[in-house]
Design a protein around this motif. Structure first.
Motif, PDB file in Angstrom:
ATOM      1  N   SER A  88       0.822  -1.207   0.000  1.00  0.00           N
ATOM      2  CA  SER A  88       0.000   0.000   0.000  1.00  0.00           C
ATOM      3  C   SER A  88       0.855   1.255   0.000  1.00  0.00           C
ATOM      4  CB  SER A  88      -0.932  -0.017   1.210  1.00  0.00           C
ATOM      5  OG  SER A  88      -1.687   1.170   1.276  1.00  0.00           O
ATOM      6  N   ALA A  89       1.943   1.233   0.780  1.00  0.00           N
ATOM      7  CA  ALA A  89       2.844   2.391   0.815  1.00  0.00           C
ATOM      8  C   ALA A  89       3.517   2.596  -0.535  1.00  0.00           C
ATOM      9  CB  ALA A  89       3.891   2.203   1.915  1.00  0.00           C
ATOM     10  N   LEU A  90       3.882   1.511  -1.205  1.00  0.00           N
ATOM     11  CA  LEU A  90       4.504   1.626  -2.528  1.00  0.00           C
ATOM     12  C   LEU A  90       3.529   2.216  -3.549  1.00  0.00           C
ATOM     13  CD1 LEU A  90       6.557  -1.699  -2.799  1.00  0.00           C
ATOM     14  CD2 LEU A  90       7.437   0.617  -2.410  1.00  0.00           C
ATOM     15  N   ARG A  91       2.269   1.848  -3.444  1.00  0.00           N
ATOM     16  CA  ARG A  91       1.280   2.405  -4.377  1.00  0.00           C
ATOM     17  C   ARG A  91       1.159   3.914  -4.191  1.00  0.00           C
ATOM     18  NH1 ARG A  91      -1.646  -2.178  -2.553  1.00  0.00           N
ATOM     19  NH2 ARG A  91      -1.630  -3.872  -4.111  1.00  0.00           N
ATOM     20  N   LYS A  92       1.200   4.374  -2.950  1.00  0.00           N
ATOM     21  CA  LYS A  92       1.150   5.814  -2.713  1.00  0.00           C
ATOM     22  C   LYS A  92       2.352   6.505  -3.341  1.00  0.00           C
ATOM     23  CE  LYS A  92      -1.322   5.384   1.707  1.00  0.00           C
ATOM     24  NZ  LYS A  92      -1.232   5.623   3.175  1.00  0.00           N
ATOM     25  N   LEU A  93       3.532   5.905  -3.179  1.00  0.00           N
ATOM     26  CA  LEU A  93       4.739   6.514  -3.739  1.00  0.00           C
ATOM     27  C   LEU A  93       4.691   6.537  -5.263  1.00  0.00           C
ATOM     28  CD1 LEU A  93       7.515   4.947  -1.461  1.00  0.00           C
ATOM     29  CD2 LEU A  93       6.591   7.252  -1.350  1.00  0.00           C
ATOM     30  N   ALA A  94       4.133   5.472  -5.858  1.00  0.00           N
ATOM     31  CA  ALA A  94       4.134   5.366  -7.318  1.00  0.00           C
ATOM     32  C   ALA A  94       3.190   6.350  -7.989  1.00  0.00           C
ATOM     33  CB  ALA A  94       3.787   3.933  -7.729  1.00  0.00           C
ATOM     34  N   THR A  95       2.207   6.881  -7.256  1.00  0.00           N
ATOM     35  CA  THR A  95       1.180   7.726  -7.897  1.00  0.00           C
ATOM     36  C   THR A  95       1.213   9.174  -7.445  1.00  0.00           C
ATOM     37  OG1 THR A  95      -0.393   7.007  -6.178  1.00  0.00           O
ATOM     38  CG2 THR A  95      -0.356   5.762  -8.249  1.00  0.00           C
TER      39      THR A  95
END
Length: 806
Positions: A615-622
């Motif tokens: 979930s944290a990676l998805r925030k960083l990616a977008t």
């Protein structure tokens, strides 16, 4: 015994034998002179505190090269060495005295004064050459090289060559006078001292004053039978008449420290200048050969060289040895030398045995000319308790210290190897770098370790220093770990220390380290430092499992640290500069690997860390506020874990590369984050859409911006394997249309058909059946799949191969 009163047989006074330290010619001459003079006492240049250690030189367990080690009791790191080889005149004099029942004494300035001169000058106590090695004990103070001065006066440009010609290649007492070499050398040094005085080092005046006082005391006790073995540079000063009051005045007020002395093993490498210690000789192995070879030294040397090269699978025959000897003798005659020296023998070996190559010659230099001999000291030699415990442990674990570097493979599942690993890790924690971890080839399991071992004489000093922490290696390492944990300044240092405690097997130190770690982690708000500390904790958990160490408390701290990283990472990545973004990308990779491993470790009270990390990676990616390199890396990590579909990854790349608001530099950074590092090149090779997106974007970059993004792209693609770069270049050269045509209907990868080749798949089935233990007819073992049978109602699509492999 009137002869012993004469300097070189001429004049009254003690028998002064001026030598070159570590000179085989001087050693032979000293032995011959002592045999002829038969003195009542032998005085030797060296620290007088070591007089009680002299009898140990006759012990069966003593094997030179060895050294006298003096260190300050309150500060063991302040130390000095006096090395001795088998061909050292001092060693020969000691053995002669012990064999003939004559007292032997050291008469140089006491080590208590030498070590008190300060840490920077501690190595002044190392036994110098006979004035022949520049001594820079004081800033800007350079000592002359008397051997070089004499060589230049004789027309030589090489002091070593001059010494060989006038001493090593001349027989002892060729004129029937065993003292003749010392007389000639004393005359030469007297002339030099008249010109240069102390040679630029006033400390010699103090040393020589102390030696004169000791000589006077010996003469009062033993009368005329006094022989003195010292550096030739000092002989004129010892011969000079000086009053007792003047000598005592030079010694008045010298600083002192409490010192301990012992014998320690030494190495040939430390006797050579190549090791950084100026013992005065470039070729201890060659000098040892000259001292030990009673006759035909050149022939015996060539035989040694041939044996070494043959052991290394080089083709060397007896004819090579004969031709090498002849060539060395011819070169000596052409150069006007009495006998072949090291230069002639080396040239002959290079031309004949090495066929002109310097590669095998380097092996000869390393193994023979310098040598990797490590001396031995008897167990009865005094030592600090920590050294005694280390020696006992080395013997129990069959880990013998060696001067030659070697690799040691350890299987931590074996009890002995596990104990060896713990010993080496404990020594590293104490600053005793006997072993250094090396890359392990052939296995990536955590149960295997590779060490590179090499024992250096300085490690004896490190052991003495570490003695303040305890009397055993275990106790000392435990105390040192606890002290380092309390004194650590940052979180990463504490986590690294926790890892070392587990590797070294220090259960008593872990509670203190874990308490400090928990306190530091709770107070630290820097996400970068937290991310830097997490991987070390996870590695500790892995090693703890392999070594059977309890890691429940460590798992709890690691899980709590991971949660803080998950919460704080997205806001910490916003608004970073280029350098900070690159550092954060590395933290991202490290945390990703740590969370992947930590997800298997039970930590009560903590949820699914892997899901929360995704979930944290998805925030960083977008997030647009996150630098491109971090967004690209976040997308790549999600893709690798299967959390991001290939279509979605291609869509995100397309949005970044085609958006008018994205600058070329930011787009290039996103590409670096996404396809940089391990596996990025293969990702482009096997996904035509991603490669086409990168290709189309790159060809559309404006000329004025292309120069700015080129270095970043070159750095990204230069990290790929040569084969991957070659394949990418070929795909780009073919162009998008060619790639689609080669794949058939625009799908697949170039070089692959739309459907499996059933003929080629069937060809490998017999081998697969053999490897899996299946019968020739496809009989299946329990639990096997469909074997090599075709699916019902259709052609063989390779499922048989997949099933067999499964």
């Amino acid at each position: 015994m009137s002869e012993a009163e004469q300097p070189g047989g001429r004049g009254a006074g003690p028998l002064l034998l001026g030598v070159r330290h570590h000179g085989p010619g001087s050693a032979r001459a000293v032995r011959a002179a002592l045999e002829e003079a038969r003195p009542g006492v032998v005085l030797i240049e060296g620290p007088p505190e070591a007089n009680e250690l002299i009898p140990l030189a006759a012990d069966d367990g003593m094997r030179p090269p060895v050294a006298l080690l003096a260190h300050a009791v309150d500060e063991p790191g302040r130390s000095a060495f006096w090395p001795l080889a088998a061909f050292s005149p001092e060693w020969v004099a000691i053995h002669w005295a012990l064999e003939h029942g004559a007292p032997a004494r050291f008469i140089d300035l006491p080590a208590t004064h030498t070590l008190a001169r300060g840490r920077d000058e501690a190595h002044d106590g190392e036994q110098p050459d006979d004035g022949g090695k520049p001594d820079t004990g004081q800033q800007g103070d350079v000592r002359i090289d008397p051997l070089r001065a004499l060589a230049e006066a004789a027309g030589y440009d090489d002091a070593e060559r001059w010494w060989e010609d006038v001493v090593e290649h001349r027989g002892v007492g060729e004129e029937g006078d065993a003292l003749a070499p010392f007389t000639a050398l004393e005359e030469a040094m007297t002339a030099l001292r008249e010109v240069y005085g102390s040679g630029g080092h006033d400390r010699d005046l103090v040393r020589e004053a102390y030696m004169r006082l000791q000589i006077r005391a010996a003469r009062r006790e033993y009368g005329s039978g006094v022989a003195v073995v010292c550096g030739a540079w000092h002989v004129p000063a010892l011969r000079r008449k000086a009053t007792v009051a003047a000598d005592r005045a030079l010694l008045r007020g010298l600083p002192k420290v409490r010192t301990d002395l012992t014998w320690v093993p030494w190495t040939n490498r430390r006797l050579s200048r190549f090791s950084g210690y100026g013992a005065g000789i470039d070729s201890p192995g060659w000098y040892g050969h000259l001292f030990g070879a009673e006759d035909r030294p050149v022939e015996r040397w060539m035989t040694k060289v041939a044996g070494l090269l043959r052991a290394e699978d080089r083709t060397v025959s007896p004819a090579h040895v004969i031709e090498s000897v002849r060539l060395a003798e011819t070169l000596a005659a052409l150069r006007g030398r009495p006998l072949p020296g090291l230069g002639e023998t080396t040239d002959a070996v290079r031309a004949v045995m090495c066929e002109g190559s310097d590669v095998p010659l380097a092996l000869v230099h390393d193994r023979l000319i310098v040598g990797d001999v490590l001396g031995e000291v008897p167990a009865t030699a005094p030592a600090v308790p920590l050294q005694l415990d280390l020696t006992r442990t080395q013997r129990r674990l069959r880990l013998k210290p060696e001067a030659a570097e070697r690799e040691l493979e350890l299987d931590l599942r074996k009890e002995t190897d596990g104990q060896r690993s713990r010993l080496l890790h404990r020594l590293r924690l104490l600053g005793i770098g006997w072993g250094e971890p090396a890359a392990s080839y052939g296995s990536t399991g955590t149960f295997r370790e590779t060490w590179r071992l090499c024992w250096e004489p300085e490690l004896s000093v490190r052991v003495a220093e570490a003695g303040i922490w305890g009397t055993t290696v275990l106790a000392a390492a435990t105390a040192r770990a606890e002290a380092d944990a309390v004194a650590a300044r940052d979180l990463a240092a504490v986590t690294g220390l926790a890892e070392h405690c587990l590797l070294a097997g220090l259960p008593d130190a872990l509670p203190t380290v874990m308490r400090v770690l928990a306190d530091r982690a709770a107070l630290d708000t820097d996400v970068g430092r937290l991310a830097q500390a997490l991987p070390a904790l996870v590695r500790s958990l892995r090693y703890g499992d392999v070594r059977g160490t309890g890691t429940a408390a460590l798992a709890e701290v690691a899980a709590g640290l991971a949660e803080r990283v998950l919460v704080g990472l997205p806001p910490a990545c916003a608004g970073l500069g280029a350098d900070a973004a690159e550092e954060m990308r590395r933290h991202l990779d490290a945390v990703h690997g740590a969370v992947g491993l930590l997800g298997d470790v039970p930590a009560p009270g903590h949820g699914n860390l892997r899901a929360r990390w995704a979930s944290a990676l998805r925030k960083l990616a977008t997030r647009d506020t996150v630098p491109g390199v971090v967004r690209g890396r976040a997308a790549r990590l999600l893709l690798d874990d299967g959390e991001l579909a290939q279509d979605e990854a291609a869509r995100q790349m397309g949005l970044v590369l085609s958006s008018p608001g994205t600058s070329p530099a930011d787009a290039a950074a996103w590409i670096e984050g996404f396809v940089g590092g391990s596996g990025g090149g293969l990702l482009l090779v096997h996904d035509e859409r991603l490669l086409a997106l990168v290709d189309a974007w790159l060809t559309g970059v404006p000329a004025e911006a292309f120069t700015d993004v080129l270095p970043l792209l070159r750095r990204t693609f230069s990290a790929y394997e040569p084969g991957v770069r070659r394949t990418l270049g070929e795909l780009v050269r073919r162009g998008p249309g060619a790639r689609s045509g080669a794949a058939g209907a625009g799908r697949g990868t170039p070089g692959f058909a739309a459907n499996p080749d059933t003929g080629r798949a069937d060809a490998v089935l017999p081998v697969v059946r053999l490897l899996l233990g299946l019968g020739p007819g496809g009989e299946q073992a329990a639990g096997d799949g469909e074997g090599g049978e075709k699916e019902e109602g259709g052609e063989d699509t390779g499922a048989g191969l997949v099933g067999a492999a499964r």
